[in-house]
Design a protein around this motif. Structure first.
Motif, PDB file in Angstrom:
ATOM      1  N   SER A   7       0.830  -1.196   0.000  1.00 19.37           N
ATOM      2  CA  SER A   7       0.000   0.000   0.000  1.00 19.37           C
ATOM      3  C   SER A   7       0.874   1.258   0.000  1.00 19.37           C
ATOM      4  O   SER A   7       0.610   2.208  -0.739  1.00 19.37           O
ATOM      5  CB  SER A   7      -0.919  -0.006   1.214  1.00 19.37           C
ATOM      6  OG  SER A   7      -1.687   1.176   1.246  1.00 19.37           O
ATOM      7  N   LEU A   8       1.909   1.223   0.829  1.00 21.74           N
ATOM      8  CA  LEU A   8       2.828   2.361   0.885  1.00 21.74           C
ATOM      9  C   LEU A   8       3.533   2.549  -0.453  1.00 21.74           C
ATOM     10  O   LEU A   8       3.649   3.670  -0.954  1.00 21.74           O
ATOM     11  CB  LEU A   8       3.854   2.160   2.010  1.00 21.74           C
ATOM     12  CG  LEU A   8       4.865   3.268   2.219  1.00 21.74           C
ATOM     13  CD1 LEU A   8       4.155   4.581   2.543  1.00 21.74           C
ATOM     14  CD2 LEU A   8       5.843   2.910   3.321  1.00 21.74           C
ATOM     15  N   GLN A  10       2.415   1.680  -3.352  1.00 20.58           N
ATOM     16  CA  GLN A  10       1.426   2.187  -4.298  1.00 20.58           C
ATOM     17  C   GLN A  10       1.258   3.703  -4.160  1.00 20.58           C
ATOM     18  O   GLN A  10       1.211   4.422  -5.159  1.00 20.58           O
ATOM     19  CB  GLN A  10       0.079   1.497  -4.030  1.00 20.58           C
ATOM     20  CG  GLN A  10      -0.576   0.954  -5.243  1.00 20.58           C
ATOM     21  CD  GLN A  10      -1.849   0.212  -4.871  1.00 20.58           C
ATOM     22  OE1 GLN A  10      -2.253   0.121  -3.707  1.00 20.58           O
ATOM     23  NE2 GLN A  10      -2.512  -0.315  -5.868  1.00 20.58           N
ATOM     24  N   HIS A  11       1.183   4.175  -2.925  1.00 18.66           N
ATOM     25  CA  HIS A  11       1.044   5.614  -2.695  1.00 18.66           C
ATOM     26  C   HIS A  11       2.286   6.360  -3.158  1.00 18.66           C
ATOM     27  O   HIS A  11       2.188   7.433  -3.753  1.00 18.66           O
ATOM     28  CB  HIS A  11       0.777   5.908  -1.208  1.00 18.66           C
ATOM     29  CG  HIS A  11      -0.593   5.522  -0.767  1.00 18.66           C
ATOM     30  ND1 HIS A  11      -1.738   6.084  -1.272  1.00 18.66           N
ATOM     31  CD2 HIS A  11      -1.014   4.611   0.150  1.00 18.66           C
ATOM     32  CE1 HIS A  11      -2.803   5.554  -0.707  1.00 18.66           C
ATOM     33  NE2 HIS A  11      -2.383   4.640   0.166  1.00 18.66           N
ATOM     34  N   GLU A  12       3.455   5.801  -2.916  1.00 17.81           N
ATOM     35  CA  GLU A  12       4.694   6.435  -3.365  1.00 17.81           C
ATOM     36  C   GLU A  12       4.728   6.513  -4.879  1.00 17.81           C
ATOM     37  O   GLU A  12       5.109   7.535  -5.452  1.00 17.81           O
ATOM     38  CB  GLU A  12       5.907   5.667  -2.838  1.00 17.81           C
ATOM     39  CG  GLU A  12       6.158   5.863  -1.362  1.00 17.81           C
ATOM     40  CD  GLU A  12       7.332   5.029  -0.858  1.00 17.81           C
ATOM     41  OE1 GLU A  12       7.940   4.284  -1.649  1.00 17.81           O
ATOM     42  OE2 GLU A  12       7.622   5.124   0.347  1.00 17.81           O
ATOM     43  N   GLN A  14       2.140   6.595  -6.911  1.00 22.13           N
ATOM     44  CA  GLN A  14       1.154   7.587  -7.339  1.00 22.13           C
ATOM     45  C   GLN A  14       1.689   9.011  -7.154  1.00 22.13           C
ATOM     46  O   GLN A  14       1.509   9.864  -8.017  1.00 22.13           O
ATOM     47  CB  GLN A  14      -0.148   7.415  -6.564  1.00 22.13           C
ATOM     48  CG  GLN A  14      -0.932   6.191  -6.949  1.00 22.13           C
ATOM     49  CD  GLN A  14      -2.138   5.965  -6.048  1.00 22.13           C
ATOM     50  OE1 GLN A  14      -2.256   6.578  -4.982  1.00 22.13           O
ATOM     51  NE2 GLN A  14      -3.042   5.084  -6.464  1.00 22.13           N
ATOM     52  N   MET A  15       2.343   9.255  -6.028  1.00 22.69           N
ATOM     53  CA  MET A  15       2.896  10.586  -5.775  1.00 22.69           C
ATOM     54  C   MET A  15       4.005  10.897  -6.771  1.00 22.69           C
ATOM     55  O   MET A  15       4.062  12.002  -7.322  1.00 22.69           O
ATOM     56  CB  MET A  15       3.420  10.688  -4.339  1.00 22.69           C
ATOM     57  CG  MET A  15       2.298  10.756  -3.328  1.00 22.69           C
ATOM     58  SD  MET A  15       2.721  11.013  -1.576  1.00 22.69           S
ATOM     59  CE  MET A  15       4.433  10.750  -1.417  1.00 22.69           C
TER      60      MET A  15
END
Length: 130
Positions: A7-8, A10-12, A14-15
């Motif tokens: 999840s982390l 994935q967020h990285e 996306q950012m």
């Protein structure tokens, strides 16, 4: 654990993708001739403090620094340093918008002048001569 790591990641991703897209969309406009004063308006709220102000800014002068100006505003008004970045960001964003409009107008004027010249040449060549 593994789900949190994924999840982390994935967020990285996306950012990072968002940052790359923003950088690719950023355009620096070359200064055009002369002074170009435009109205800059501040309307910011941080906590229970609201700043509303407007002033003229030469969008064509690369020596004008929104960051330096924001620092002066904060000192003059007795504001905390947390206002510097939002003030500078607001100024820089408006400068870029004004520059975009200025360059679009200049490009449109150039295209219109070419079309006008073309129309003149056509009308000159289509005159009837006796």
């Amino acid at each position: 654990t593994i789900n949190e790591d994924n999840s982390l990641q994935q967020h990285e991703d996306q950012m990072l993708s968002s940052f790359k897209r923003q950088l690719n969309n950023f355009k620096v406009y070359k200064p055009v001739e002369g002074e170009h004063l435009r109205k800059i308006k501040l309307n910011l709220r941080i906590g229970n403090i609201i700043i509303t102000d407007q002033f003229d800014w030469d969008i064509n002068n690369p020596d004008n620094s929104p960051e330096d100006f924001a620092e002066v505003i904060c000192v003059d008004m007795g504001l905390s340093t947390e206002f510097r970045l939002p003030i500078a960001h607001s100024i820089r964003q408006q400068i870029l918008e004004h520059q975009k409009i200025l360059h679009t107008d200049k490009r449109n004027q150039y295209v219109r002048s070419l079309l006008y010249q073309e129309d003149e040449q056509l009308s000159e060549s289509s005159k009837i001569r006796l």
